[in-house]
Scaffold this motif. Structure first.
Motif, PDB file in Angstrom:
ATOM      1  N   GLY A 131     -50.203  -3.364  39.475  1.00 12.57           N
ATOM      2  CA  GLY A 131     -51.495  -3.405  38.813  1.00 12.57           C
ATOM      3  C   GLY A 131     -52.662  -3.879  39.654  1.00 12.57           C
ATOM      4  N   VAL A 132     -52.433  -4.271  40.900  1.00 13.89           N
ATOM      5  CA  VAL A 132     -53.549  -4.773  41.719  1.00 13.89           C
ATOM      6  C   VAL A 132     -54.373  -3.605  42.257  1.00 13.89           C
ATOM      7  CG1 VAL A 132     -54.206  -6.058  43.786  1.00 13.89           C
ATOM      8  CG2 VAL A 132     -52.406  -6.944  42.283  1.00 13.89           C
ATOM      9  N   LEU A 133     -53.737  -2.702  42.979  1.00 13.66           N
ATOM     10  CA  LEU A 133     -54.460  -1.538  43.503  1.00 13.66           C
ATOM     11  C   LEU A 133     -54.364  -0.423  42.471  1.00 13.66           C
ATOM     12  CD1 LEU A 133     -53.360  -1.620  47.253  1.00 13.66           C
ATOM     13  CD2 LEU A 133     -55.504  -2.411  46.261  1.00 13.66           C
ATOM     14  N   LYS A 134     -55.469  -0.120  41.834  1.00 14.28           N
ATOM     15  CA  LYS A 134     -55.444   0.786  40.688  1.00 14.28           C
ATOM     16  C   LYS A 134     -55.662   2.255  41.045  1.00 14.28           C
ATOM     17  CE  LYS A 134     -57.153  -2.947  37.763  1.00 14.28           C
ATOM     18  NZ  LYS A 134     -57.160  -3.962  38.796  1.00 14.28           N
ATOM     19  N   HIS A 135     -56.303   2.540  42.179  1.00 13.46           N
ATOM     20  CA  HIS A 135     -56.674   3.927  42.461  1.00 13.46           C
ATOM     21  C   HIS A 135     -55.893   4.544  43.618  1.00 13.46           C
ATOM     22  CE1 HIS A 135     -59.854   3.496  39.571  1.00 13.46           C
ATOM     23  NE2 HIS A 135     -60.277   2.414  40.189  1.00 13.46           N
ATOM     24  N   CYS A 136     -55.721   3.803  44.688  1.00 16.32           N
ATOM     25  CA  CYS A 136     -54.947   4.313  45.819  1.00 16.32           C
ATOM     26  C   CYS A 136     -54.309   3.134  46.531  1.00 16.32           C
ATOM     27  CB  CYS A 136     -55.817   5.123  46.780  1.00 16.32           C
ATOM     28  SG  CYS A 136     -57.047   4.145  47.651  1.00 16.32           S
ATOM     29  N   ASP A 137     -53.332   3.424  47.373  1.00 18.26           N
ATOM     30  CA  ASP A 137     -52.617   2.370  48.083  1.00 18.26           C
ATOM     31  C   ASP A 137     -52.641   2.654  49.579  1.00 18.26           C
ATOM     32  OD1 ASP A 137     -50.989   0.421  49.069  1.00 18.26           O
ATOM     33  OD2 ASP A 137     -49.215   0.999  47.921  1.00 18.26           O
ATOM     34  N   PRO A 138     -53.565   2.010  50.312  1.00 20.29           N
ATOM     35  CA  PRO A 138     -53.636   2.234  51.755  1.00 20.29           C
ATOM     36  C   PRO A 138     -52.627   1.398  52.558  1.00 20.29           C
ATOM     37  CG  PRO A 138     -55.418   0.805  51.069  1.00 20.29           C
ATOM     38  CD  PRO A 138     -54.660   1.187  49.829  1.00 20.29           C
ATOM     39  N   ILE A 139     -51.841   0.570  51.884  1.00 23.75           N
ATOM     40  CA  ILE A 139     -50.930  -0.336  52.593  1.00 23.75           C
ATOM     41  C   ILE A 139     -49.934   0.408  53.484  1.00 23.75           C
ATOM     42  CG2 ILE A 139     -49.235  -2.203  52.363  1.00 23.75           C
ATOM     43  CD1 ILE A 139     -52.098  -2.977  51.544  1.00 23.75           C
ATOM     44  N   PRO A 140     -49.273   1.474  53.014  1.00 26.47           N
ATOM     45  CA  PRO A 140     -48.341   2.173  53.913  1.00 26.47           C
ATOM     46  C   PRO A 140     -49.014   2.661  55.196  1.00 26.47           C
ATOM     47  CG  PRO A 140     -47.955   2.860  51.653  1.00 26.47           C
ATOM     48  CD  PRO A 140     -49.212   2.026  51.650  1.00 26.47           C
ATOM     49  N   GLN A 141     -50.235   3.164  55.105  1.00 27.35           N
ATOM     50  CA  GLN A 141     -50.951   3.616  56.298  1.00 27.35           C
ATOM     51  C   GLN A 141     -51.268   2.442  57.223  1.00 27.35           C
ATOM     52  OE1 GLN A 141     -51.506   6.644  57.437  1.00 27.35           O
ATOM     53  NE2 GLN A 141     -52.684   5.951  59.218  1.00 27.35           N
ATOM     54  N   MET A 142     -51.666   1.304  56.660  1.00 26.82           N
ATOM     55  CA  MET A 142     -51.975   0.131  57.487  1.00 26.82           C
ATOM     56  C   MET A 142     -50.720  -0.375  58.202  1.00 26.82           C
ATOM     57  SD  MET A 142     -55.243  -0.224  57.132  1.00 26.82           S
ATOM     58  CE  MET A 142     -55.220   1.569  57.049  1.00 26.82           C
ATOM     59  N   LEU A 143     -49.587  -0.384  57.485  1.00 25.78           N
ATOM     60  CA  LEU A 143     -48.326  -0.801  58.107  1.00 25.78           C
ATOM     61  C   LEU A 143     -47.912   0.161  59.207  1.00 25.78           C
ATOM     62  CD1 LEU A 143     -46.374  -1.920  54.917  1.00 25.78           C
ATOM     63  CD2 LEU A 143     -47.169  -3.405  56.786  1.00 25.78           C
ATOM     64  N   TYR A 144     -48.100   1.446  58.972  1.00 20.89           N
ATOM     65  CA  TYR A 144     -47.800   2.455  60.001  1.00 20.89           C
ATOM     66  C   TYR A 144     -48.641   2.196  61.251  1.00 20.89           C
ATOM     67  CZ  TYR A 144     -48.116   6.830  62.551  1.00 20.89           C
ATOM     68  OH  TYR A 144     -48.133   7.766  63.555  1.00 20.89           O
ATOM     69  N   GLU A 145     -49.917   1.898  61.061  1.00 20.67           N
ATOM     70  CA  GLU A 145     -50.800   1.658  62.205  1.00 20.67           C
ATOM     71  C   GLU A 145     -50.444   0.371  62.932  1.00 20.67           C
ATOM     72  OE1 GLU A 145     -54.875   2.170  60.905  1.00 20.67           O
ATOM     73  OE2 GLU A 145     -54.471   4.250  60.296  1.00 20.67           O
ATOM     74  N   HIS A 146     -49.944  -0.637  62.225  1.00 18.88           N
ATOM     75  CA  HIS A 146     -49.458  -1.844  62.895  1.00 18.88           C
ATOM     76  C   HIS A 146     -48.278  -1.499  63.793  1.00 18.88           C
ATOM     77  CE1 HIS A 146     -51.172  -5.069  59.898  1.00 18.88           C
ATOM     78  NE2 HIS A 146     -52.118  -4.320  60.443  1.00 18.88           N
ATOM     79  N   GLU A 147     -47.360  -0.684  63.273  1.00 18.62           N
ATOM     80  CA  GLU A 147     -46.215  -0.265  64.087  1.00 18.62           C
ATOM     81  C   GLU A 147     -46.657   0.580  65.280  1.00 18.62           C
ATOM     82  OE1 GLU A 147     -43.058  -1.257  64.066  1.00 18.62           O
ATOM     83  OE2 GLU A 147     -43.708  -2.631  62.489  1.00 18.62           O
ATOM     84  N   LEU A 148     -47.645   1.433  65.064  1.00 15.74           N
ATOM     85  CA  LEU A 148     -48.180   2.248  66.148  1.00 15.74           C
ATOM     86  C   LEU A 148     -48.816   1.361  67.221  1.00 15.74           C
ATOM     87  CD1 LEU A 148     -48.435   5.197  66.988  1.00 15.74           C
ATOM     88  CD2 LEU A 148     -50.587   5.306  65.691  1.00 15.74           C
ATOM     89  N   ALA A 149     -49.513   0.314  66.810  1.00 18.23           N
ATOM     90  CA  ALA A 149     -50.100  -0.627  67.772  1.00 18.23           C
ATOM     91  C   ALA A 149     -49.005  -1.301  68.591  1.00 18.23           C
ATOM     92  CB  ALA A 149     -50.942  -1.671  67.039  1.00 18.23           C
ATOM     93  N   ARG A 150     -47.898  -1.646  67.961  1.00 13.75           N
ATOM     94  CA  ARG A 150     -46.779  -2.250  68.699  1.00 13.75           C
ATOM     95  C   ARG A 150     -46.202  -1.267  69.705  1.00 13.75           C
ATOM     96  NH1 ARG A 150     -45.536  -4.240  62.944  1.00 13.75           N
ATOM     97  NH2 ARG A 150     -46.518  -6.295  62.985  1.00 13.75           N
ATOM     98  N   SER A 151     -46.142  -0.013  69.318  1.00 16.65           N
ATOM     99  CA  SER A 151     -45.661   1.023  70.231  1.00 16.65           C
ATOM    100  C   SER A 151     -46.619   1.195  71.416  1.00 16.65           C
ATOM    101  CB  SER A 151     -45.516   2.342  69.469  1.00 16.65           C
ATOM    102  OG  SER A 151     -45.163   3.384  70.328  1.00 16.65           O
ATOM    103  N   ARG A 152     -47.914   1.159  71.138  1.00 15.74           N
ATOM    104  CA  ARG A 152     -48.920   1.259  72.211  1.00 15.74           C
ATOM    105  C   ARG A 152     -48.797   0.075  73.180  1.00 15.74           C
ATOM    106  NH1 ARG A 152     -49.379   5.852  70.734  1.00 15.74           N
ATOM    107  NH2 ARG A 152     -51.148   6.787  69.664  1.00 15.74           N
ATOM    108  N   LEU A 153     -48.499  -1.107  72.642  1.00 17.70           N
ATOM    109  CA  LEU A 153     -48.305  -2.276  73.491  1.00 17.70           C
ATOM    110  C   LEU A 153     -47.085  -2.076  74.390  1.00 17.70           C
ATOM    111  CD1 LEU A 153     -48.921  -5.133  74.449  1.00 17.70           C
ATOM    112  CD2 LEU A 153     -47.623  -5.982  72.472  1.00 17.70           C
ATOM    113  N   GLU A 154     -46.012  -1.522  73.847  1.00 20.46           N
ATOM    114  CA  GLU A 154     -44.821  -1.243  74.669  1.00 20.46           C
ATOM    115  C   GLU A 154     -45.175  -0.292  75.812  1.00 20.46           C
ATOM    116  OE1 GLU A 154     -41.877  -2.668  74.487  1.00 20.46           O
ATOM    117  OE2 GLU A 154     -42.368  -3.827  72.692  1.00 20.46           O
ATOM    118  N   GLU A 155     -45.992   0.717  75.529  1.00 17.64           N
ATOM    119  CA  GLU A 155     -46.424   1.647  76.577  1.00 17.64           C
ATOM    120  C   GLU A 155     -47.233   0.920  77.647  1.00 17.64           C
ATOM    121  OE1 GLU A 155     -48.611   4.628  74.452  1.00 17.64           O
ATOM    122  OE2 GLU A 155     -46.834   5.308  73.338  1.00 17.64           O
TER     123      GLU A 155
END
Length: 195
Positions: free
Chosen positions: A72-96
């Motif tokens: 019930g907190v986010l009523k219209h859309c949920d950007p959390i999965p995209q933000m988590l994906y981008e955190h993982e992508l940032a970790r991958s960029r750091l590995e590179e």
């Protein structure tokens, strides 16, 4: 009560380090004989791991995102999965970045720096202009109070004051070094454009 003001402040330091990373990469590509990027890449890597990821992203993932994911907190859309994906992508960029540093591969290091910084600029823009306003609007005062308490406990556990002091001091030192190199007579006489 603002739930995201400290997170936005952390974003500013991350963006400042991103600027230093880009400037160092640009300098090294124009001056391959000068090891500026290689000299500082370890500091950049440490900052990303210790501040951007283990401090900032942890607070988002373990606290803010958890509350935003409550029913019930986010009523219209949920950007959390995209933000988590981008955190993982940032970790991958750091590995590179770290892989290029270990290989002493300047072009790959400069490219990985550029890829990381671009990702973080886009990511931070989304959080500052979409996710955080949603959080401020949708979270209840009770949730905001609980989040503030959890932030404070996390910051105490991670010794945030000393972390901030360390990385502010390093940022100022690196800015000074870079500025001195950019204004050296050799650079000016060569018509180097600066940043």
């Amino acid at each position: 009560m603002s739930t995201t003001s400290n997170l936005k402040r952390e974003h500013q330091l991350i963006l400042q380090y991103g600027d230093l990373m880009e400037r160092s990469a640009y300098w090294n590509l124009a001056n391959p004989e000068s090891p500026l990027l290689f000299e500082n890449a370890g500091v950049f890597s440490e900052f990303i791991r210790e501040f951007a990821d283990a401090f900032h992203h942890v607070k988002e993932e373990n606290i803010l995102f958890r509350y935003l994911s409550l029913p019930g907190v986010l009523k219209h859309c949920d950007p959390i999965p995209q933000m988590l994906y981008e955190h993982e992508l940032a970790r991958s960029r750091l590995e590179e970045l770290e892989s290029a540093l270990r290989r002493a591969d300047l072009p790959a290091l400069a490219e990985s720096v550029q890829n990381y910084v671009l990702l973080m600029k886009q990511h931070i823009f989304k959080e500052d202009h979409v996710l955080y306003p949603m959080a401020e609007k949708e979270l209840s005062d009770e949730h905001k109070s609980s989040i503030a308490t959890e932030y404070a406990l996390t910051e105490e556990r991670l010794e945030s004051r000393s972390l901030w002091e360390k990385y502010e001091a390093l940022r100022l030192t690196m800015e000074k070094i870079l500025d001195e190199r950019m204004t050296s007579p050799r650079v000016r006489s060569a018509g180097y454009p600066g940043f």
